[in-house]
Write an enzyme that holds these catalytic residues in place. Structure first.
Site, PDB file in Angstrom:
ATOM      1  N   GLY A  64       0.796  -1.204   0.000  1.00  0.00           N
ATOM      2  CA  GLY A  64       0.000   0.000   0.000  1.00  0.00           C
ATOM      3  C   GLY A  64       0.834   1.262   0.000  1.00  0.00           C
ATOM      4  O   GLY A  64       1.981   1.272  -0.447  1.00  0.00           O
ATOM      5  N   GLU A 133       3.381  -2.999   8.166  1.00  0.00           N
ATOM      6  CA  GLU A 133       4.431  -3.787   7.516  1.00  0.00           C
ATOM      7  C   GLU A 133       5.735  -3.612   8.284  1.00  0.00           C
ATOM      8  O   GLU A 133       5.809  -2.819   9.228  1.00  0.00           O
ATOM      9  CB  GLU A 133       4.598  -3.346   6.060  1.00  0.00           C
ATOM     10  N   HIS A 249      13.374  -8.242  -1.251  1.00  0.00           N
ATOM     11  CA  HIS A 249      12.146  -8.454  -0.472  1.00  0.00           C
ATOM     12  C   HIS A 249      12.285  -9.801   0.228  1.00  0.00           C
ATOM     13  O   HIS A 249      12.696 -10.785  -0.389  1.00  0.00           O
ATOM     14  CB  HIS A 249      10.919  -8.446  -1.391  1.00  0.00           C
ATOM     15  N   ARG A 298      12.930  -4.516   6.509  1.00  0.00           N
ATOM     16  CA  ARG A 298      13.052  -5.522   5.450  1.00  0.00           C
ATOM     17  C   ARG A 298      14.462  -6.076   5.290  1.00  0.00           C
ATOM     18  O   ARG A 298      14.653  -7.272   5.071  1.00  0.00           O
ATOM     19  CB  ARG A 298      12.610  -4.829   4.166  1.00  0.00           C
ATOM     20  N   HIS A 362      14.231  -6.648  -5.239  1.00  0.00           N
ATOM     21  CA  HIS A 362      12.941  -5.967  -5.177  1.00  0.00           C
ATOM     22  C   HIS A 362      13.004  -4.481  -5.522  1.00  0.00           C
ATOM     23  O   HIS A 362      12.199  -4.006  -6.316  1.00  0.00           O
ATOM     24  CB  HIS A 362      12.379  -6.150  -3.766  1.00  0.00           C
ATOM     25  N   ARG A 397      14.916   0.834   2.165  1.00  0.00           N
ATOM     26  CA  ARG A 397      13.625   1.518   2.115  1.00  0.00           C
ATOM     27  C   ARG A 397      12.629   0.917   3.105  1.00  0.00           C
ATOM     28  O   ARG A 397      12.518  -0.301   3.219  1.00  0.00           O
ATOM     29  CB  ARG A 397      13.039   1.432   0.702  1.00  0.00           C
TER      30      ARG A 397
HETATM   31  C1  SIN Z   1       4.987  -5.507   0.181  1.00  0.00           C
HETATM   32  O1  SIN Z   1       3.777  -5.384   0.112  1.00  0.00           O
HETATM   33  O2  SIN Z   1       5.521  -6.266   0.984  1.00  0.00           O
HETATM   34  C2  SIN Z   1       5.850  -4.720  -0.737  1.00  0.00           C
HETATM   35  C3  SIN Z   1       5.535  -3.292  -0.628  1.00  0.00           C
HETATM   36  C4  SIN Z   1       6.790  -2.491  -0.747  1.00  0.00           C
HETATM   37  O3  SIN Z   1       7.722  -2.879  -1.435  1.00  0.00           O
HETATM   38  O4  SIN Z   1       6.861  -1.444  -0.093  1.00  0.00           O
END
Ligand code: SIN
Length: 552
Positions: A64, A133, A249, A298, A362, A397
């Site tokens: 999102g 997230e 990712h 991440r 990613h 990021r």
């Molecule tokens: C995700 O939904 O895990 C990816 C979104 C993003 O790369 O910020």
């Protein structure tokens, strides 16, 4: 200068021409937002897409848009907390002013996107639904279609562009910038859908070409993510920075050993709802690794998974599992329809079975250096979205800050172009200018992806990075960029060279840059970005901080 008089190297010559005030390259969130905004400011805009206009990264974004909306957040979330989370995720290299400026513009950008027709998911209480997230200290990620946010953003922006009659040239690939004798950009050399070269003239060119996940064998990115904008900008004299911070990712769907090309994403929002990472023996991967465990930033999660896979628990060395089986089945199906469909297509029902996942390339945290207004150091050249390096992301990021950045920076870059035009600060696109089909080193794509995946992914060392350099030396041939494939492969070659050069130099581990021979963060030397430019023979080299003086 007549276009007929412009000889292009390699035997071809320019055969067609069009003009605009602003040429936007790319039809993702940043490009379309910029085009719509520029048009609303009265500029004649022309948009270029090398594919069919909806083939970029944006439609694949799941999580999102990270944004703190006034009046919508009931748990004490603030813009300051969003800024703080972004700075923590950026591992010391995000620039606070850039972070604050971009995040501050988020609410207006989301509101404009909704006015343009994007429909976000709502909660029962009538406010926007919000997910969480990795790295976020609050539920602040607004989403659409459950986990289909990028698809909805792209749909709405393409529809708005169509309704607003923004001209979009599809199947046209930008090859190189037209530059006048003092180096200002005043258009592009372009190949049309049949490969015929032409020129688009304009006092301003905005690159919104996305990222470069195709440097690696397995990526969440589509085929078009080949770093074209980065290469074009470097050749035009722009600076790039933070290229070593290529984000992996943590969780793309594992579809078997040796997966190639775009792998389906399993959004971090699944972990935001409570799913946990386990290895083949059922042991939790993130316990004891970070205080936020499965919701750590991440880079931390991707590196932890990579370490766990190397230990081969239960005899499995190339994936772990995301266990969502304890979540409410109906909620999962409604909230994650895209993930569900991808899993079911491979015979995994995430409601009953842990999802096999692995990290994959990613997002490029670095890119073409711009101000927070989208200006590069080259007159007439602007960049926004993933191709740009604004200082927002630093070394890693924060999840869902990318759609945010595209929305905000697309609008800001359009404002800059309008302001620069009004000031008479840009070049006269009628010329004189020069163009020639560039001749550039082109490596074999398979060989490049293989060595980048083996030696320049998560866990790099000096020896491996040198191997990448040797393989590129052996598999690279100078070619005139006369086809889309050559343009893309030349861009990947240049991006790989630049990335491994910066990665070899950075003798520490920070954010997405994980070295096995320098495993710790070294703030005494490395709390700084590395700048890259091309030398006169077209090779990427590191530049000193003084080079930044042109970017203001
Ligand atoms: C995700 O939904 O895990 C990816 C979104 C993003 O790369 O910020």
């Amino acid at each position: 200068m007549s276009t007929q008089a412009i000889a292009a190297e390699g035997g071809s010559s320019v055969r067609w021409e069009a003009s605009a005030d602003l040429i936007v390259v790319g039809t993702g969130v940043a490009g379309l937002t910029a085009a719509l905004h520029a048009q609303s400011l009265g500029l004649r805009v022309l948009v270029l897409s090398k594919g069919d206009g909806s083939e970029g990264n944006t439609p694949w974004a799941q999580g999102g848009v990270a944004v703190v909306l006034p009046g919508e957040h009931d748990e004490g979330d603030t813009v300051e907390r969003h800024i703080a989370d972004t700075l923590v995720a950026g591992a010391g290299l995000s620039e606070r002013d850039a972070v604050a400026a971009i995040i501050a513009d988020g609410p207006a950008a989301v509101s404009m996107l909704r006015k343009r027709g994007a429909v976000f998911d709502m909660s029962a209480d009538g406010t926007l639904a919000r997910g969480r997230e990795g790295g976020h200290s609050a539920f602040r990620v607004v989403h659409a279609g459950g986990d289909a946010t990028g698809a909805e953003v792209e749909r709405a922006l393409l529809a708005a562009a169509r309704d607003g009659r923004v001209p979009v040239l599809e199947q046209h690939v930008a090859v190189d910038a037209l530059r006048n004798p003092v180096g200002a950009v005043c258009g592009l050399l372009v190949l049309d859908e049949t490969g015929v070269p032409g020129v688009l003239t304009a006092p301003a060119v905005l690159l919104a070409t996305g990222g470069l996940g195709q440097l690696y064998q397995a990526t969440s990115n589509p085929e078009v993510a080949t770093g074209d904008g980065l290469a074009l900008a470097l050749r035009a004299g722009a600076l790039a920075a933070d290229l070593e911070f290529l984000q992996f990712h943590p969780t793309v769907l594992y579809t078997g050993r040796g997966a190639r090309g775009r792998c389906p994403l399993v959004t971090e929002a699944v972990r935001g709802e409570g799913a946990v990472l386990v290895d083949a023996t059922g042991a939790r991967v993130m316990l004891g690794v970070h205080p936020l465990a499965d919701l750590a930033p991440r880079d931390v999660v991707a590196a932890a998974i990579t370490r766990r896979m190397a230990e081969e628990p239960g005899g499995i060395d190339d994936h772990v599992f995301l266990d969502a089986t304890h979540l409410d089945a109906a909620t999962f199906r409604q909230r994650f329809p895209t993930v569900l469909a991808a899993c079911l297509a491979t015979g995994v029902d995430p409601v009953h079975d842990p999802i096999p996942v692995a990290p994959a390339a990613h997002f490029a945290c670095g890119g073409v250096v711009t101000t927070v207004d989208g200006r590069t150091g080259v007159v007439g050249l602007y960049a926004a979205g993933e191709v740009a390096r604004t200082g927002l992301h630093g070394a890693n990021r924060l999840a869902s800050n990318s759609l945010l950045e595209g929305l905000v920076m697309g609008a800001r870059a359009a404002e800059s172009v309008a302001a620069d035009l009004a000031l008479g600060a840009l070049a006269d696109p009628r010329g004189p200018w020069e163009v020639a089909v560039p001749v550039a080193p082109v490596a074999d794509r398979d060989a490049l992806q293989r060595v980048m995946s083996r030696y320049a992914a998560i866990g790099r060392d000096a020896e491996g990075l040198a191997v990448v350099g040797s393989v590129l030396d052996l598999s690279t041939v100078d070619k005139a960029l006369e086809t889309r494939e050559l343009v893309e492969n030349a861009a990947l070659t240049l991006a790989a060279r630049a990335l491994i050069g910066a990665a070899a130099e950075r003798t520490e581990s920070r954010g997405c840059h994980v070295r096995t021979d320098y495993t710790t963060v070294d703030d005494s030397v490395w709390r700084r970005s590395q700048l890259v430019r091309l030398n006169p023979s077209g090779q990427p080299v590191l530049a000193d901080a003084g080079a930044l003086r042109g970017v203001a």
